[in-house]
Write an enzyme that holds these catalytic residues in place. Sequence first.
Site, PDB file in Angstrom:
ATOM      1  N   LEU A   1     -11.146 -11.281 -12.535  1.00  0.00           N
ATOM      2  CA  LEU A   1     -11.951 -12.245 -12.826  1.00  0.00           C
ATOM      3  C   LEU A   1     -13.288 -12.286 -12.231  1.00  0.00           C
ATOM      4  CD1 LEU A   1      -9.200 -15.017 -12.745  1.00  0.00           C
ATOM      5  CD2 LEU A   1     -10.301 -14.005 -14.739  1.00  0.00           C
TER       6      LEU A   1
ATOM      7  N   HIS B   1      -9.411  16.923   9.777  1.00  0.00           N
ATOM      8  CA  HIS B   1     -10.097  17.390   8.759  1.00  0.00           C
ATOM      9  C   HIS B   1     -10.284  18.869   9.080  1.00  0.00           C
ATOM     10  CE1 HIS B   1     -14.268  17.958   6.534  1.00  0.00           C
ATOM     11  NE2 HIS B   1     -13.108  18.290   5.637  1.00  0.00           N
TER      12      HIS B   1
ATOM     13  N   GLU C   1      -7.004  20.589   8.482  1.00  0.00           N
ATOM     14  CA  GLU C   1      -6.904  20.951   6.920  1.00  0.00           C
ATOM     15  C   GLU C   1      -7.448  22.090   6.528  1.00  0.00           C
ATOM     16  OE1 GLU C   1      -9.580  20.253   3.783  1.00  0.00           O
ATOM     17  OE2 GLU C   1      -9.425  18.283   4.137  1.00  0.00           O
TER      18      GLU C   1
END
Length: 1019
Positions: free
Chosen positions: A337, A108, A111
């Site tokens: 479902l 991180h 980044e």
Amino acid sequence: MRYRLAWLLHPALPSTFRSVLGARLPPPERLCGFQKKTYSKMNNPAIKRIGNHITKSPEDKREYRGLELANGIKVLLISDPTTDKSSAALDVHIGSLSDPPNIAGLSHFCEHMLFLGTKKYPKENEYSQFLSEHAGSSNAFTSGEHTNYYFDVSHEHLEGALDRFAQFFLCPLFDESCKDREVNAVDSEHEKNVMNDAWRLFQLEKATGNPKHPFSKFGTGNKYTLETRPNQEGIDVRQELLKFHSAYYSSNLMAVCVLGRESLDDLTNLVVKLFSEVENKNVPLPEFPEHPFQEEHLKQLYKIVPIKDIRNLYVTFPIPDLQKYYKSNPGHYLGHLIGHEGPGSLLSELKSKGWVNTLVGGQKEGARGFMFFIINVDLTEEGLLHVEDIILHMFQYIQKLRAEGPQEWVFQECKDLNAVAFRFKDKERPRGYTSKIAGILHYYPLEEVLTAEYLLEEFRPDLIEMVLDKLRPENVRVAIVSKSFEGKTDRTEEWYGTQYKQEAIPDEVIKKWQNADLNGKFKLPTKNEFIPTNFEILPLEKEATPYPALIKDTAMSKLWFKQDDKFFLPKACLNFEFFSPFAYVDPLHCNMAYLYLELLKDSLNEYAYAAELAGLSYDLQNTIYGMYLSVKGYNDKQPILLKKIIEKMATFEIDEKRFEIIKEAYMRSLNNFRAEQPHQHAMYYLRLLMTEVAWTKDELKEALDDVTLPRLKAFIPQLLSRLHIEALLHGNITKQAALGIMQMVEDTLIEHAHTKPLLPSQLVRYREVQLPDRGWFVYQQRNEVHNNCGIEIYYQTDMQSTSENMFLELFCQIISEPCFNTLRTKEQLGYIVFSGPRRANGIQGLRFIIQSEKPPHYLESRVEAFLITMEKSIEDMTEEAFQKHIQALAIRRLDKPKKLSAECAKYWGEIISQQYNFDRDNTEVAYLKTLTKEDIIKFYKEMLAVDAPRRHKVSVHVLAREMDSCPVVGEFPCQNDINLSQAPALPQPEVIQNMTEFKRGLPLFPLVKPHINFMAAKL
């Protein structure tokens, strides 16, 4: 509902894991368009493979090409000759699961650091400045397995932006001084999340699995993990960043998506030129074949104390990675479902018992090698006492699915719905589209990358049964989240401090669940009647107008109509505002309007869920002027859903049990506002200060005790007795159909609720407080939960008009990037730093929003110092640079909406503000192009400078939890940091002690005049 993405459970998390949106293979020929263009490699050694046959929707006019470069980068190119913005994204298939064990958050941090300078472009803000000057923007996120970088920019400047972007992956600097500052931004980002329940629960789930599994890591990182501890252990974090980038940023783990106006051949050449130099280090793709939840982590119960007063039950089963089965997607079938909300569903039964309000079920992404299947419900007070029974009902429903066996018709219905959604999907915004595609390129063949997330192909009952077999009591993990566990826990999670208690689920309870029998109340869903069948695009009518036209104007209603002439999809947006003076007359009436609509939506849920599955949704909420209703999606069955909603509104009978449950949930949501972020509190208080009438959360809480069932029952007919309806019907509909829809709405209300029109004098809007010249007011409050401060500084300029709008927006455009670069990147005031226009009730101004560990009066001084530097910056700006800003703002303003709902929202904004300036973008941009640098300097000196004659300023200071008090203004000598620009000496502001007294002493602005002469507007 069927669980769609990992972030549905953790809405605040930047974890864009692989989507499970449906599944995926080349569809029937009738639904697919193939690329016609082919391209030979022309013996280009940089290209290993070309994919010219990318399957796309027949409605998609863009052209696509897939590439695999010789260095292993996978690429999807998108040529769109009509795009206003170009965009690119690169996804590295590495994330926080690959962090070194002793440096949590390194991926991180990496980044963050890539944005701050490269060898070719060493200036720290070169990339962001280039984008800002050319109408662009950028962002990035890190998740467990991905780091995803993306930007957009005006279409003429794709190459310049892409060149700067590509350097992130070739030669980042990781400058030492940037590293020391940027660690504060990561720490501030973590601090923002510390008291956020979604982040806390996500980390706790990771922490309670196998501690040796990478899944258990702390992904965000903070100052302790990225600076303090490494320093103690003699670790050089800059070297670790270089090492991490060098080890993992390998071309074989990268995927790129580029969208531009250029031809596919030109885009190919551009990508080859910029990305074929990225080194292939042949890094093996990280895989995690062992599940983080092993035998010892199952049959466990976790009792967790939240920050907000929420009550949730999370039931989780470990399952294998189903990614490779994307063509049959068994997890989608079971999620459809188990997460169904119609009659006979699991939710329907649990709601009828008064135990839960909502349910989400389906597969949840883990990483390559493992997944989860989840069933999450939010609990009522009664439900908290029946957790064992709720889980028994879950196993009864699962048993029902086993007994019935996989149903091919259910699969076929999902397949049909997904095929329709794919065929008629809205055009995406470039930035989001490239980011998403870059992320999924890692998982699917190039030819299928557009279809894989939508189209189902193979019915595989064996796979459905395999997944169903994992959903057994011996495999379960249960987490209950409730304030009732306060003081009864014995463990604390390491990074967020979450209090919890872990217990083994008793064998007799597991046995009881294992013996779950069939429950006669459960039924499989019936066939969906809302699936559209008529996709005809109606021909444009002769009198079609470029903007909404007023086709009905009576005492009861104003109807605006616009036939879609841009998107040509079988969709429409129907927007209605029902004006009523009773809706907001006092806090009691505001509460009753809110509860009426919440109960109404609650009772419609079973009926409307089928419509939602079939791409037809509605929104209904109370507003300060009455009620807002919108119905969006395929136009085929739209009138059926709308009629049902209006009939229900007019004939509504309240269920007493649901009334008590929803009232209690509303009280909790009002109480939970205390735990919102400090910057959100600052924005809230400013709205209360500036709007003529606005009820506070405390006033609403106090009045809620007075809402009784008889009172609410008496209120509904009163609310509906007199209304004025203003509507916009926009899309694939005719004028005649629009008039018919409006007539149906009016007739239904008149028939069932005896509705009459309001008087014109009852339609007056609220107005905005007018601040005095040279006035500065400060309002202080404390946030009891977060240990950060928040501030909103508002410089009120004037009423909205073409000229005032452009002065303000151009000034905001010029200061936007320098503001972020100065206050966040350089001065590191906090993770959240924002500047831009604020508009309300036709009045506008410049606002700054910051969240920081620093005190509000310091933030105030730094904003003032920044504004002074901007004055000099604008004065010194070359004409060329000034014109770049005008051009960038013009491009932003003229950026065309990508889908019908976005265009509709733009027109609806004009209608509800009662300004009706439908051609605003063109008229304002024409004026913008006449502005000079002198105009902006004059605007600054008159409105914003410290000594400006027409400066009107309000500051909201939200103090952190642990701050006892704080002066409203202070002196901060600069000698501690020679790089800080000098802050001006500020006068003593007027401190607001009482909101009502503050407003009582000031005048109100008039309302902005409508742009339209209504007599002339009538057709």
